[in-house]
Design an enzyme around this catalytic site. Structure first.
Site, mmCIF file in Angstrom:
data_model
loop_
_atom_site.group_PDB
_atom_site.id
_atom_site.type_symbol
_atom_site.label_atom_id
_atom_site.label_comp_id
_atom_site.label_asym_id
_atom_site.label_seq_id
_atom_site.Cartn_x
_atom_site.Cartn_y
_atom_site.Cartn_z
ATOM 1 C CG HIS A 1 -12.987 13.960 -12.743
ATOM 2 N ND1 HIS A 1 -11.756 14.179 -13.088
ATOM 3 C CD2 HIS A 1 -13.879 13.630 -13.949
ATOM 4 C CE1 HIS A 1 -11.587 14.244 -14.269
ATOM 5 N NE2 HIS A 1 -12.719 14.046 -15.006
ATOM 6 C CG ASP B 1 -15.111 18.839 -9.408
ATOM 7 O OD1 ASP B 1 -15.509 19.824 -10.225
ATOM 8 O OD2 ASP B 1 -14.634 17.726 -9.604
ATOM 9 C CD GLN C 1 -20.066 16.818 -15.369
ATOM 10 O OE1 GLN C 1 -21.054 16.931 -16.094
ATOM 11 N NE2 GLN C 1 -18.989 16.351 -16.284
ATOM 12 C CE LYS D 1 -16.215 18.611 -17.415
ATOM 13 N NZ LYS D 1 -15.696 17.416 -18.558
ATOM 14 C CB CYS E 1 -11.896 10.894 -15.317
ATOM 15 S SG CYS E 1 -11.074 11.212 -16.999
HETATM 16 C C1 LIG Z 1 -16.800 16.014 -11.899
HETATM 17 C C2 LIG Z 1 -15.481 16.731 -12.876
HETATM 18 N N1 LIG Z 1 -14.419 17.151 -11.975
HETATM 19 C C3 LIG Z 1 -13.402 17.548 -12.705
HETATM 20 C C4 LIG Z 1 -13.263 17.405 -14.112
HETATM 21 C C5 LIG Z 1 -12.010 17.786 -14.822
HETATM 22 O O1 LIG Z 1 -12.528 18.757 -15.741
HETATM 23 P P1 LIG Z 1 -11.196 19.358 -16.863
HETATM 24 O O2 LIG Z 1 -11.014 18.030 -17.544
HETATM 25 O O3 LIG Z 1 -11.844 20.430 -17.655
HETATM 26 O O4 LIG Z 1 -10.139 19.904 -16.014
HETATM 27 C C6 LIG Z 1 -14.354 16.858 -14.848
HETATM 28 C C7 LIG Z 1 -14.268 16.385 -16.253
HETATM 29 O O5 LIG Z 1 -14.900 15.672 -16.790
HETATM 30 C C8 LIG Z 1 -15.493 16.406 -14.045
HETATM 31 O O6 LIG Z 1 -16.677 15.713 -14.708
#
Ligand SMILES: Cc1ncc(COP(=O)(O)O)c(C=O)c1O
Length: 390
Positions: free
Chosen positions: A113, A185, A188, A211, A353
Protein backbone atom coordinates in the site's frame (compact mmCIF):
# COMPACT_ATOMS: atom_id res chain seq x y z
CA UNK A 1 -26.11 -9.50 5.66
CA UNK A 2 -26.12 -9.98 9.42
CA UNK A 3 -26.79 -6.29 9.97
CA UNK A 4 -27.93 -6.42 13.60
CA UNK A 5 -26.02 -4.02 15.81
CA UNK A 6 -24.59 -2.00 12.90
CA UNK A 7 -26.90 1.00 12.44
CA UNK A 8 -25.59 1.86 8.97
CA UNK A 9 -26.22 -1.66 7.69
CA UNK A 10 -29.60 -1.89 9.42
CA UNK A 11 -30.75 1.37 7.85
CA UNK A 12 -29.43 0.84 4.32
CA UNK A 13 -28.53 3.68 1.98
CA UNK A 14 -31.42 5.95 1.15
CA UNK A 15 -33.52 3.33 2.94
CA UNK A 16 -32.58 0.65 0.40
CA UNK A 17 -30.67 -2.38 1.68
CA UNK A 18 -27.21 -3.05 0.28
CA UNK A 19 -24.57 -5.72 0.50
CA UNK A 20 -21.41 -4.22 1.94
CA UNK A 21 -18.30 -5.86 0.54
CA UNK A 22 -15.86 -3.00 1.06
CA UNK A 23 -14.58 -3.62 4.59
CA UNK A 24 -10.95 -3.46 3.49
CA UNK A 25 -11.60 0.19 2.78
CA UNK A 26 -13.37 0.85 6.06
CA UNK A 27 -15.79 -1.00 8.32
CA UNK A 28 -19.22 0.19 9.48
CA UNK A 29 -19.34 0.81 13.24
CA UNK A 30 -21.27 -1.23 15.79
CA UNK A 31 -23.74 0.55 18.06
CA UNK A 32 -21.42 0.20 21.08
CA UNK A 33 -18.67 2.21 19.34
CA UNK A 34 -21.03 4.97 18.25
CA UNK A 35 -22.46 5.09 21.79
CA UNK A 36 -18.97 5.36 23.31
CA UNK A 37 -18.16 8.38 21.14
CA UNK A 38 -21.49 10.07 21.88
CA UNK A 39 -21.15 9.29 25.61
CA UNK A 40 -17.74 10.97 25.69
CA UNK A 41 -19.18 14.19 24.23
CA UNK A 42 -22.29 14.08 26.40
CA UNK A 43 -20.65 13.23 29.71
CA UNK A 44 -16.93 14.13 29.55
CA UNK A 45 -15.95 16.32 26.61
CA UNK A 46 -12.63 17.44 28.18
CA UNK A 47 -9.02 17.31 27.04
CA UNK A 48 -6.56 14.71 28.29
CA UNK A 49 -3.30 14.86 30.28
CA UNK A 50 -3.87 18.44 31.39
CA UNK A 51 -6.28 20.25 33.67
CA UNK A 52 -7.08 19.37 37.22
CA UNK A 53 -10.84 19.11 37.24
CA UNK A 54 -12.96 15.94 37.30
CA UNK A 55 -13.90 16.08 33.61
CA UNK A 56 -10.22 16.26 32.62
CA UNK A 57 -9.47 13.33 34.92
CA UNK A 58 -12.35 11.33 33.47
CA UNK A 59 -11.13 12.07 29.93
CA UNK A 60 -7.59 10.96 30.74
CA UNK A 61 -8.85 7.82 32.44
CA UNK A 62 -11.05 6.85 29.48
CA UNK A 63 -8.26 7.63 26.97
CA UNK A 64 -5.65 5.65 28.87
CA UNK A 65 -8.17 2.86 29.41
CA UNK A 66 -8.42 2.55 25.63
CA UNK A 67 -4.62 2.33 25.43
CA UNK A 68 -4.74 -0.63 27.83
CA UNK A 69 -7.43 -2.33 25.73
CA UNK A 70 -5.49 -1.88 22.47
CA UNK A 71 -2.33 -3.17 24.13
CA UNK A 72 -4.16 -6.24 25.43
CA UNK A 73 -5.54 -6.99 21.96
CA UNK A 74 -2.06 -7.37 20.49
CA UNK A 75 -0.21 -8.68 23.56
CA UNK A 76 1.71 -5.43 24.12
CA UNK A 77 2.27 -3.21 27.14
CA UNK A 78 0.31 0.07 27.22
CA UNK A 79 3.56 2.07 27.13
CA UNK A 80 4.33 0.51 23.75
CA UNK A 81 1.15 1.90 22.14
CA UNK A 82 1.39 5.29 20.41
CA UNK A 83 -1.83 6.81 19.09
CA UNK A 84 -1.56 8.49 15.69
CA UNK A 85 -4.07 9.73 13.11
CA UNK A 86 -4.19 6.52 11.07
CA UNK A 87 -1.87 3.76 9.85
CA UNK A 88 -0.41 6.25 7.36
CA UNK A 89 0.44 8.54 10.27
CA UNK A 90 2.15 5.63 12.01
CA UNK A 91 4.41 4.98 9.01
CA UNK A 92 5.26 8.65 8.67
CA UNK A 93 5.97 8.95 12.39
CA UNK A 94 8.32 5.99 12.31
CA UNK A 95 10.07 7.27 9.18
CA UNK A 96 10.73 10.58 10.91
CA UNK A 97 11.72 9.09 14.26
CA UNK A 98 14.23 6.75 12.56
CA UNK A 99 15.96 9.90 11.18
CA UNK A 100 16.37 8.26 7.79
CA UNK A 101 18.57 9.55 4.99
CA UNK A 102 18.92 8.57 1.33
CA UNK A 103 21.75 6.25 2.39
CA UNK A 104 19.29 4.11 4.32
CA UNK A 105 17.59 1.25 2.51
CA UNK A 106 14.11 0.05 3.42
CA UNK A 107 13.16 -3.36 2.06
CA UNK A 108 9.51 -4.12 1.29
CA UNK A 109 7.43 -5.87 -1.38
CA UNK A 110 6.42 -4.06 -4.58
CA UNK A 111 2.81 -4.87 -3.69
CA UNK A 112 2.67 -2.63 -0.61
CA UNK A 113 0.00 0.00 0.00
CA UNK A 114 1.25 3.54 -0.67
CA UNK A 115 1.28 4.19 3.07
CA UNK A 116 3.98 1.54 3.46
CA UNK A 117 5.84 2.82 0.41
CA UNK A 118 5.71 6.61 0.09
CA UNK A 119 7.34 7.47 3.46
CA UNK A 120 10.28 5.19 2.62
CA UNK A 121 10.77 6.63 -0.86
CA UNK A 122 10.58 10.22 0.39
CA UNK A 123 12.83 9.76 3.44
CA UNK A 124 15.10 6.86 2.40
CA UNK A 125 15.81 4.49 -0.49
CA UNK A 126 13.26 1.75 -1.23
CA UNK A 127 14.50 -1.73 -2.13
CA UNK A 128 11.65 -3.77 -3.58
CA UNK A 129 11.00 -7.46 -3.22
CA UNK A 130 9.48 -8.55 -6.54
CA UNK A 131 5.97 -9.91 -6.96
CA UNK A 132 4.80 -12.79 -9.13
CA UNK A 133 2.10 -12.58 -11.80
CA UNK A 134 -0.57 -13.05 -9.10
CA UNK A 135 0.80 -10.00 -7.20
CA UNK A 136 2.19 -12.14 -4.39
CA UNK A 137 5.69 -11.21 -3.14
CA UNK A 138 8.50 -13.63 -3.89
CA UNK A 139 9.08 -14.21 -0.24
CA UNK A 140 12.41 -16.01 -0.61
CA UNK A 141 14.01 -12.88 -2.11
CA UNK A 142 14.20 -11.12 1.24
CA UNK A 143 17.62 -12.38 2.27
CA UNK A 144 19.23 -11.27 -1.01
CA UNK A 145 17.75 -7.76 -0.67
CA UNK A 146 19.23 -7.04 2.77
CA UNK A 147 22.54 -5.16 2.71
CA UNK A 148 24.69 -3.30 5.21
CA UNK A 149 22.58 -0.22 4.46
CA UNK A 150 19.23 -1.85 5.30
CA UNK A 151 17.60 0.03 8.19
CA UNK A 152 14.23 -1.69 8.16
CA UNK A 153 12.18 -4.45 6.56
CA UNK A 154 8.50 -3.56 6.25
CA UNK A 155 5.63 -5.74 5.07
CA UNK A 156 1.86 -6.00 5.15
CA UNK A 157 0.66 -8.86 7.33
CA UNK A 158 -2.23 -9.17 4.86
CA UNK A 159 -2.17 -7.53 1.44
CA UNK A 160 -5.01 -5.08 0.87
CA UNK A 161 -5.04 -6.17 -2.78
CA UNK A 162 -4.74 -9.94 -2.70
CA UNK A 163 -5.93 -10.75 0.84
CA UNK A 164 -2.96 -13.11 1.12
CA UNK A 165 -1.42 -13.60 4.56
CA UNK A 166 2.34 -12.99 4.53
CA UNK A 167 4.79 -15.42 6.19
CA UNK A 168 5.68 -12.70 8.68
CA UNK A 169 7.28 -15.07 11.20
CA UNK A 170 9.84 -16.18 8.57
CA UNK A 171 10.50 -12.64 7.43
CA UNK A 172 11.05 -11.43 10.98
CA UNK A 173 13.46 -14.30 11.59
CA UNK A 174 15.40 -13.58 8.38
CA UNK A 175 15.59 -9.85 9.05
CA UNK A 176 16.58 -10.29 12.69
CA UNK A 177 19.29 -12.78 11.72
CA UNK A 178 20.78 -9.92 9.68
CA UNK A 179 20.33 -7.49 12.58
CA UNK A 180 17.52 -5.57 10.86
CA UNK A 181 14.27 -4.53 12.63
CA UNK A 182 10.86 -5.23 11.11
CA UNK A 183 7.73 -3.13 10.71
CA UNK A 184 4.45 -4.99 10.15
CA UNK A 185 1.52 -3.28 8.49
CA UNK A 186 -1.41 -4.89 10.30
CA UNK A 187 -4.04 -2.63 8.69
CA UNK A 188 -5.81 -5.55 7.02
CA UNK A 189 -5.05 -8.28 9.55
CA UNK A 190 -5.91 -6.61 12.84
CA UNK A 191 -9.68 -7.19 12.52
CA UNK A 192 -9.45 -10.62 10.86
CA UNK A 193 -6.71 -12.53 12.66
CA UNK A 194 -5.27 -12.80 16.14
CA UNK A 195 -2.12 -10.62 16.24
CA UNK A 196 0.39 -11.11 19.05
CA UNK A 197 3.42 -8.82 18.95
CA UNK A 198 5.28 -10.84 21.60
CA UNK A 199 4.84 -14.14 19.79
CA UNK A 200 5.91 -12.45 16.55
CA UNK A 201 8.79 -10.64 18.26
CA UNK A 202 8.14 -7.78 15.87
CA UNK A 203 9.78 -4.38 16.36
CA UNK A 204 7.10 -2.06 15.01
CA UNK A 205 3.49 -2.57 13.95
CA UNK A 206 0.85 -0.22 12.55
CA UNK A 207 -2.90 -0.25 12.03
CA UNK A 208 -5.95 2.02 11.74
CA UNK A 209 -8.98 2.16 14.01
CA UNK A 210 -11.47 2.65 11.18
CA UNK A 211 -10.77 -0.76 9.62
CA UNK A 212 -11.49 -2.55 12.91
CA UNK A 213 -14.95 -1.10 13.73
CA UNK A 214 -13.49 1.97 15.45
CA UNK A 215 -13.84 5.66 14.55
CA UNK A 216 -11.88 7.43 11.81
CA UNK A 217 -8.85 9.54 12.59
CA UNK A 218 -7.05 7.20 14.99
CA UNK A 219 -4.12 4.95 14.22
CA UNK A 220 -1.74 2.90 16.30
CA UNK A 221 2.01 2.57 16.17
CA UNK A 222 3.29 -0.25 18.33
CA UNK A 223 6.95 0.14 19.25
CA UNK A 224 8.69 -2.68 21.11
CA UNK A 225 9.81 -1.07 24.33
CA UNK A 226 13.56 -1.39 23.78
CA UNK A 227 13.24 0.19 20.32
CA UNK A 228 12.22 3.61 21.68
CA UNK A 229 15.83 4.24 22.73
CA UNK A 230 17.01 4.51 19.13
CA UNK A 231 14.16 6.75 17.96
CA UNK A 232 14.32 10.50 17.57
CA UNK A 233 11.30 12.76 18.00
CA UNK A 234 8.12 12.76 15.96
CA UNK A 235 5.74 15.72 15.93
CA UNK A 236 6.68 18.29 18.56
CA UNK A 237 4.53 20.78 20.47
CA UNK A 238 2.19 20.80 23.44
CA UNK A 239 1.61 17.67 25.44
CA UNK A 240 4.95 16.01 24.67
CA UNK A 241 7.39 17.97 26.86
CA UNK A 242 8.04 17.58 30.58
CA UNK A 243 10.02 20.83 30.74
CA UNK A 244 10.64 23.65 28.26
CA UNK A 245 12.81 26.76 28.82
CA UNK A 246 14.42 29.15 26.35
CA UNK A 247 17.62 27.10 26.51
CA UNK A 248 16.42 23.55 26.43
CA UNK A 249 13.52 21.14 26.67
CA UNK A 250 12.93 17.70 28.11
CA UNK A 251 10.51 15.45 26.19
CA UNK A 252 8.13 13.20 28.09
CA UNK A 253 8.71 9.46 28.07
CA UNK A 254 7.06 7.42 25.29
CA UNK A 255 4.30 7.01 24.36
CA UNK A 256 3.24 10.60 25.23
CA UNK A 257 6.48 11.87 23.69
CA UNK A 258 4.95 10.89 20.33
CA UNK A 259 1.46 12.30 20.90
CA UNK A 260 1.99 16.06 20.52
CA UNK A 261 -1.13 18.20 20.46
CA UNK A 262 -4.69 17.39 21.45
CA UNK A 263 -5.37 13.84 20.34
CA UNK A 264 -8.57 12.43 18.87
CA UNK A 265 -9.89 11.71 22.36
CA UNK A 266 -13.34 10.52 21.27
CA UNK A 267 -11.79 8.43 18.50
CA UNK A 268 -9.41 6.70 20.88
CA UNK A 269 -12.25 6.02 23.33
CA UNK A 270 -14.32 4.65 20.43
CA UNK A 271 -11.38 2.45 19.43
CA UNK A 272 -11.34 1.06 22.97
CA UNK A 273 -15.01 0.11 22.51
CA UNK A 274 -14.17 -1.45 19.13
CA UNK A 275 -11.51 -3.61 20.78
CA UNK A 276 -14.10 -4.74 23.34
CA UNK A 277 -16.43 -5.58 20.47
CA UNK A 278 -13.81 -7.63 18.64
CA UNK A 279 -12.80 -9.50 21.77
CA UNK A 280 -16.43 -10.25 22.66
CA UNK A 281 -16.99 -11.83 19.26
CA UNK A 282 -13.60 -13.52 19.63
CA UNK A 283 -10.68 -13.19 17.23
CA UNK A 284 -10.61 -16.97 16.66
CA UNK A 285 -14.30 -16.93 15.65
CA UNK A 286 -13.73 -13.96 13.36
CA UNK A 287 -10.73 -15.65 11.74
CA UNK A 288 -12.74 -18.83 11.09
CA UNK A 289 -15.61 -16.85 9.54
CA UNK A 290 -13.17 -14.85 7.40
CA UNK A 291 -11.56 -18.08 6.24
CA UNK A 292 -14.88 -19.68 5.28
CA UNK A 293 -15.97 -16.65 3.25
CA UNK A 294 -12.52 -16.49 1.65
CA UNK A 295 -12.80 -20.11 0.50
CA UNK A 296 -16.25 -19.47 -0.95
CA UNK A 297 -15.02 -16.35 -2.75
CA UNK A 298 -11.99 -18.06 -4.25
CA UNK A 299 -13.96 -21.16 -5.34
CA UNK A 300 -16.55 -18.97 -7.06
CA UNK A 301 -14.03 -16.69 -8.75
CA UNK A 302 -12.04 -19.67 -10.03
CA UNK A 303 -15.10 -20.73 -12.02
CA UNK A 304 -15.33 -17.42 -13.88
CA UNK A 305 -13.90 -17.80 -17.37
CA UNK A 306 -11.36 -15.12 -18.37
CA UNK A 307 -11.19 -13.53 -14.93
CA UNK A 308 -7.72 -12.79 -13.53
CA UNK A 309 -7.85 -13.51 -9.79
CA UNK A 310 -4.91 -12.09 -7.85
CA UNK A 311 -3.25 -14.32 -5.27
CA UNK A 312 -5.28 -17.29 -6.51
CA UNK A 313 -2.62 -19.90 -5.70
CA UNK A 314 -2.00 -18.72 -2.14
CA UNK A 315 -3.64 -20.79 0.56
CA UNK A 316 -3.47 -18.46 3.54
CA UNK A 317 -5.89 -15.58 3.12
CA UNK A 318 -8.68 -13.51 4.60
CA UNK A 319 -12.12 -12.80 3.11
CA UNK A 320 -10.81 -10.39 0.51
CA UNK A 321 -10.49 -11.10 -3.20
CA UNK A 322 -9.41 -8.99 -6.13
CA UNK A 323 -10.17 -9.72 -9.73
CA UNK A 324 -9.85 -8.21 -13.17
CA UNK A 325 -12.69 -8.93 -15.60
CA UNK A 326 -11.96 -8.29 -19.28
CA UNK A 327 -15.23 -6.67 -20.35
CA UNK A 328 -15.27 -4.64 -23.54
CA UNK A 329 -15.72 -0.91 -22.97
CA UNK A 330 -15.93 -1.25 -19.19
CA UNK A 331 -13.20 -0.40 -16.72
CA UNK A 332 -13.01 -2.22 -13.40
CA UNK A 333 -14.24 1.02 -11.81
CA UNK A 334 -17.27 0.96 -14.14
CA UNK A 335 -17.99 -2.60 -13.09
CA UNK A 336 -17.84 -1.62 -9.42
CA UNK A 337 -20.31 1.19 -10.10
CA UNK A 338 -22.60 -1.17 -11.99
CA UNK A 339 -22.56 -3.66 -9.13
CA UNK A 340 -23.63 -0.86 -6.79
CA UNK A 341 -26.31 0.63 -9.05
CA UNK A 342 -27.81 -2.54 -10.49
CA UNK A 343 -27.30 -5.00 -7.63
CA UNK A 344 -26.81 -2.95 -4.46
CA UNK A 345 -23.42 -4.61 -3.96
CA UNK A 346 -20.75 -2.20 -2.71
CA UNK A 347 -17.17 -3.14 -3.63
CA UNK A 348 -13.99 -1.23 -4.53
CA UNK A 349 -12.83 -0.58 -8.07
CA UNK A 350 -9.47 1.00 -8.90
CA UNK A 351 -5.89 0.73 -7.72
CA UNK A 352 -6.51 0.32 -3.97
CA UNK A 353 -3.53 2.62 -3.20
CA UNK A 354 -1.18 0.07 -4.79
CA UNK A 355 -0.23 1.64 -8.11
CA UNK A 356 3.14 -0.08 -8.39
CA UNK A 357 1.52 -3.49 -8.03
CA UNK A 358 -0.93 -2.69 -10.83
CA UNK A 359 1.78 -1.20 -13.06
CA UNK A 360 3.95 -4.26 -12.65
CA UNK A 361 1.04 -6.52 -13.65
CA UNK A 362 -0.09 -4.17 -16.46
CA UNK A 363 -3.52 -3.89 -14.91
CA UNK A 364 -5.58 -0.73 -15.32
CA UNK A 365 -7.32 -1.22 -12.00
CA UNK A 366 -9.03 -4.19 -10.37
CA UNK A 367 -12.25 -5.03 -8.58
CA UNK A 368 -12.00 -5.88 -4.87
CA UNK A 369 -14.59 -7.54 -2.64
CA UNK A 370 -13.82 -7.65 1.06
CA UNK A 371 -16.13 -9.24 3.59
CA UNK A 372 -16.39 -9.20 7.37
CA UNK A 373 -18.40 -10.53 10.26
CA UNK A 374 -21.71 -9.01 9.09
CA UNK A 375 -21.40 -10.79 5.72
CA UNK A 376 -22.67 -14.29 5.11
CA UNK A 377 -22.57 -16.92 2.37
CA UNK A 378 -25.61 -15.33 0.68
CA UNK A 379 -23.71 -12.05 0.23
CA UNK A 380 -20.77 -13.80 -1.39
CA UNK A 381 -23.11 -15.77 -3.64
CA UNK A 382 -24.92 -12.57 -4.68
CA UNK A 383 -21.57 -11.03 -5.64
CA UNK A 384 -20.48 -14.13 -7.58
CA UNK A 385 -23.86 -14.36 -9.33
CA UNK A 386 -23.61 -10.72 -10.41
CA UNK A 387 -20.14 -11.35 -11.84
CA UNK A 388 -21.33 -14.49 -13.63
CA UNK A 389 -24.14 -12.47 -15.19
CA UNK A 390 -21.63 -9.85 -16.38
C1 LIG B 1 -2.51 -2.54 3.94
C2 LIG B 1 -2.84 -1.11 4.24
N1 LIG B 1 -1.89 -0.32 4.75
C3 LIG B 1 -2.12 0.95 5.08
C4 LIG B 1 -3.36 1.52 4.86
C5 LIG B 1 -3.55 2.96 5.21
O1 LIG B 1 -4.56 3.09 6.15
P1 LIG B 1 -5.08 4.57 6.51
O2 LIG B 1 -5.65 5.13 5.25
O3 LIG B 1 -6.14 4.32 7.54
O4 LIG B 1 -3.94 5.32 7.01
C6 LIG B 1 -4.37 0.75 4.30
C7 LIG B 1 -5.69 1.35 3.99
O5 LIG B 1 -6.32 1.03 3.02
C8 LIG B 1 -4.11 -0.60 3.99
O6 LIG B 1 -5.05 -1.38 3.46
Amino acid sequence: MQSAGFPLLERGYDDAPFIYLDSASTTPKPRSVIDAVVRYYETIGANVHRGTHPLAEAATEAYEGARHRVAALIGAQPAEIVFTRNATGSFNLLARALRLTADDEIVFPASEHHSNYMPWRVDATPVLVDIDDEAVPQWSQLKSKITKRTRLVSVAHVSNVTGVIAPVEEWIETAHAAGVPVMIDASQSIAHLPVDVRALNVDFLAFSSHKMFGPNGVGVLYVRRDRFAELGLGNVGGGMVAMHTEDRFEPLEAPLRYEAGTPNVEGVIGLGAAVDYLRNVGMANIAAHSRALADQLMRGLAELPHATVLGRSARERIALATVSLPLPAMSQQDIARLLADAHGIFVSGGYHCAHVLHHRLHLAGTLRASAHIYNDAADIEAFLAALREL
